[in-house]
Design a protein around this motif. Structure first.
Motif, PDB file in Angstrom:
ATOM      1  N   LEU A   1      27.956  -3.705 -11.048  1.00 15.36           N
ATOM      2  CA  LEU A   1      28.907  -4.262 -12.007  1.00 15.36           C
ATOM      3  C   LEU A   1      28.974  -3.372 -13.242  1.00 15.36           C
ATOM      4  N   ALA A   2      29.861  -2.392 -13.171  1.00 17.03           N
ATOM      5  CA  ALA A   2      30.061  -1.476 -14.294  1.00 17.03           C
ATOM      6  C   ALA A   2      30.522  -2.249 -15.524  1.00 17.03           C
ATOM      7  N   GLY A   3      29.971  -1.894 -16.686  1.00 10.79           N
ATOM      8  CA  GLY A   3      30.381  -2.521 -17.929  1.00 10.79           C
ATOM      9  C   GLY A   3      29.807  -3.891 -18.185  1.00 10.79           C
ATOM     10  N   ALA A   4      28.888  -4.352 -17.350  1.00 13.23           N
ATOM     11  CA  ALA A   4      28.230  -5.641 -17.607  1.00 13.23           C
ATOM     12  C   ALA A   4      27.532  -5.590 -18.962  1.00 13.23           C
ATOM     13  N   ARG A   5      27.480  -6.718 -19.608  1.00  8.12           N
ATOM     14  CA  ARG A   5      26.852  -6.801 -20.931  1.00  8.12           C
ATOM     15  C   ARG A   5      25.492  -7.472 -20.798  1.00  8.12           C
ATOM     16  N   ILE A   6      24.495  -6.846 -21.398  1.00  7.23           N
ATOM     17  CA  ILE A   6      23.121  -7.335 -21.306  1.00  7.23           C
ATOM     18  C   ILE A   6      22.608  -7.605 -22.720  1.00  7.23           C
ATOM     19  N   ASP A   7      22.477  -8.860 -23.067  1.00  2.52           N
ATOM     20  CA  ASP A   7      21.983  -9.288 -24.373  1.00  2.52           C
ATOM     21  C   ASP A   7      20.500  -9.604 -24.223  1.00  2.52           C
ATOM     22  N   VAL A   8      19.650  -8.918 -24.982  1.00  2.00           N
ATOM     23  CA  VAL A   8      18.203  -9.109 -24.855  1.00  2.00           C
ATOM     24  C   VAL A   8      17.587  -9.443 -26.209  1.00  2.00           C
ATOM     25  N   TRP A   9      16.538 -10.255 -26.179  1.00  2.00           N
ATOM     26  CA  TRP A   9      15.752 -10.524 -27.379  1.00  2.00           C
ATOM     27  C   TRP A   9      14.372 -10.984 -26.948  1.00  2.00           C
ATOM     28  N   GLN A  10      13.395 -10.794 -27.807  1.00  2.00           N
ATOM     29  CA  GLN A  10      12.010 -11.120 -27.453  1.00  2.00           C
ATOM     30  C   GLN A  10      11.153 -11.273 -28.690  1.00  2.00           C
ATOM     31  N   ALA A  11       9.958 -11.807 -28.479  1.00  2.00           N
ATOM     32  CA  ALA A  11       8.969 -11.901 -29.542  1.00  2.00           C
ATOM     33  C   ALA A  11       8.241 -10.569 -29.696  1.00  2.00           C
TER      34      ALA A  11
ATOM     35  N   GLY B   1      18.952  -6.626 -28.835  1.00  2.00           N
ATOM     36  CA  GLY B   1      19.922  -5.581 -28.529  1.00  2.00           C
ATOM     37  C   GLY B   1      20.970  -6.062 -27.552  1.00  2.00           C
ATOM     38  N   LEU B   2      22.178  -5.540 -27.697  1.00  2.00           N
ATOM     39  CA  LEU B   2      23.282  -5.841 -26.788  1.00  2.00           C
ATOM     40  C   LEU B   2      23.697  -4.528 -26.128  1.00  2.00           C
ATOM     41  N   PHE B   3      23.464  -4.434 -24.827  1.00  2.00           N
ATOM     42  CA  PHE B   3      23.703  -3.207 -24.082  1.00  2.00           C
ATOM     43  C   PHE B   3      24.870  -3.372 -23.118  1.00  2.00           C
ATOM     44  N   THR B   4      25.524  -2.258 -22.823  1.00  2.00           N
ATOM     45  CA  THR B   4      26.605  -2.237 -21.834  1.00  2.00           C
ATOM     46  C   THR B   4      26.175  -1.363 -20.672  1.00  2.00           C
ATOM     47  N   ALA B   5      26.201  -1.922 -19.473  1.00  2.00           N
ATOM     48  CA  ALA B   5      25.760  -1.186 -18.284  1.00  2.00           C
ATOM     49  C   ALA B   5      26.690  -0.005 -18.005  1.00  2.00           C
ATOM     50  N   ASP B   6      26.144   1.035 -17.370  1.00  2.00           N
ATOM     51  CA  ASP B   6      26.948   2.218 -17.053  1.00  2.00           C
ATOM     52  C   ASP B   6      27.843   1.955 -15.839  1.00  2.00           C
TER      53      ASP B   6
ATOM     54  N   PRO C   1       4.427 -18.351 -21.852  1.00  2.00           N
ATOM     55  CA  PRO C   1       3.971 -17.042 -21.385  1.00  2.00           C
ATOM     56  C   PRO C   1       4.868 -15.935 -21.927  1.00  2.00           C
ATOM     57  N   ALA C   2       4.380 -14.711 -21.915  1.00  2.00           N
ATOM     58  CA  ALA C   2       5.135 -13.571 -22.432  1.00  2.00           C
ATOM     59  C   ALA C   2       6.394 -13.338 -21.609  1.00  2.00           C
ATOM     60  N   HIS C   3       7.515 -13.061 -22.300  1.00  2.00           N
ATOM     61  CA  HIS C   3       8.774 -12.875 -21.604  1.00  2.00           C
ATOM     62  C   HIS C   3       9.784 -12.153 -22.483  1.00  2.00           C
ATOM     63  N   VAL C   4      10.787 -11.590 -21.829  1.00  2.00           N
ATOM     64  CA  VAL C   4      11.961 -11.026 -22.490  1.00  2.00           C
ATOM     65  C   VAL C   4      13.153 -11.887 -22.086  1.00  2.00           C
ATOM     66  N   HIS C   5      13.972 -12.269 -23.062  1.00  2.00           N
ATOM     67  CA  HIS C   5      15.171 -13.062 -22.797  1.00  2.00           C
ATOM     68  C   HIS C   5      16.344 -12.167 -22.409  1.00  2.00           C
ATOM     69  N   PHE C   6      17.187 -12.665 -21.507  1.00  2.00           N
ATOM     70  CA  PHE C   6      18.413 -11.972 -21.115  1.00  2.00           C
ATOM     71  C   PHE C   6      19.568 -12.960 -21.026  1.00  2.00           C
ATOM     72  N   ILE C   7      20.720 -12.555 -21.536  1.00  2.00           N
ATOM     73  CA  ILE C   7      21.996 -13.178 -21.174  1.00  2.00           C
ATOM     74  C   ILE C   7      22.857 -12.058 -20.614  1.00  2.00           C
ATOM     75  N   VAL C   8      23.286 -12.194 -19.367  1.00  2.00           N
ATOM     76  CA  VAL C   8      24.027 -11.121 -18.698  1.00  2.00           C
ATOM     77  C   VAL C   8      25.397 -11.644 -18.293  1.00  2.00           C
ATOM     78  N   THR C   9      26.433 -10.887 -18.651  1.00  2.00           N
ATOM     79  CA  THR C   9      27.803 -11.285 -18.359  1.00  2.00           C
ATOM     80  C   THR C   9      28.569 -10.113 -17.755  1.00  2.00           C
ATOM     81  N   ALA C  10      29.556 -10.438 -16.933  1.00  2.00           N
ATOM     82  CA  ALA C  10      30.455  -9.442 -16.355  1.00  2.00           C
ATOM     83  C   ALA C  10      31.758 -10.136 -15.999  1.00  2.00           C
TER      84      ALA C  10
END
Length: 299
Positions: free
Chosen positions: A141-151, A172-177, A214-223
């Protein structure tokens, strides 16, 4: 219209919603009324207990502000957030499982370039996160958006320590290649307790429950054309995986974070050597039939 009595209380109140134009709203209010009245009758709730419940909910609302959402926290520790997520994101094993949003997605994540480091204070064990966003059939999925946040490495989010952490630290808010891939630098998150200085903390103490996640990284992923997913990436060797205070752990979301001792690779990604790494493929369910893609990408 019948007069209110103990025997027909739910029916009388439900009948008062008859002019509600929104059919779904009427259904929800009717169901809520029936269950609440049945609960009160079953438990023979006292006036003092009801007053205490109202006071608890009032204080819960009073602890909500721009960086603290005590009602979300209450929903989380009662397992309600996870139940709503699970019901609304049934995957049948065809996509990445969802989990709770949590109470700390309170600010917008800043747009970042692929490969950027979201650990603005440089504290903690360096980590490279890589992954790919795909559809249910493995299509990238080109151009997918990946929103991440963590402690951070001490178990706090930036909004909890505005005077100690840089603004938007570990977000951070990243855009997939073009092949749906993403990568960024961060630190290994730490397990942490949810806030216990409010009504939810009092509830946990009264029921003998610990407040830890427990330790974790949050993601919201959209396309475009695919159902978004809110999920976590859990650290396999973290404590509390089997007793998460908000019931958010799913075995499919637990990953190893192995140590990499490679000076050249560390220099390439801009991290100190050695560093930890993890790869996370995120698969989304399709909402509509996608247009044929002319791009071929290897995994």
């Amino acid at each position: 219209m019948e007069l209110f009595s103990e025997e027909n209380s739910a029916q009388v109140v439900a009948a008062s919603f008859i002019n509600t134009r929104n059919v779904r709203l009427r259904s929800l209010l009717t169901g809520l009324t029936q269950h609440l009245h049945a609960f009160i009758k079953e438990t023979q709730l006292t006036e003092q207990e009801w007053a205490a419940a109202i006071d608890f909910l009032t204080r819960t609302g009073q602890r909500c502000d721009s960086v603290r959402q005590e009602f979300v926290l209450l929903s989380d520790v009662l397992g309600l957030s996870m139940l709503v997520e699970t019901i609304n994101h049934r995957t049948q094993g065809d996509s990445t499982e969802s989990t709770v949003l949590g109470p700390f997605h309170m600010v917008e994540s800043p747009p970042k370039a692929l490969g950027d480091n979201i650990a603005l204070d440089g504290k903690g064990e360096p980590c490279l996160v890589t992954g790919q966003v795909t559809g249910p059939d493995g299509e990238p999925l080109a151009g997918a958006r990946i929103d991440v946040w963590q402690a951070n490495a001490e178990g706090f989010y930036d909004v909890q320590q505005p005077d100690l952490q840089p603004e938007r630290n570990l977000r951070g808010l990243f855009t997939a290649d073009e092949c749906g891939r993403f990568w960024f630098c961060t630190i290994v998150p730490r397990h942490y307790p949810i806030p216990v200085d409010g009504p939810v903390g009092q509830l946990l103490a009264a029921t003998g429950r610990h407040p830890n996640r427990p330790a974790h990284v949050h993601f919201i992923v959209t396309a475009v054309g695919y159902r978004p997913v809110t999920t976590h990436l859990f650290v396999e060797d973290s404590p509390y995986l089997d007793s998460d205070a908000v019931f958010g752990v799913k075995s499919s979301l637990v990953r190893q974070f192995p140590v990499v001792d490679d000076t050249d690779r560390a220099a390439e990604v801009g991290l100190d050597n050695p560093f930890r790494t993890v790869d996370f493929t995120i698969s989304l369910l399709r909402e509509v039939d996608p247009a044929p893609s002319g791009t071929e990408c290897s995994s």
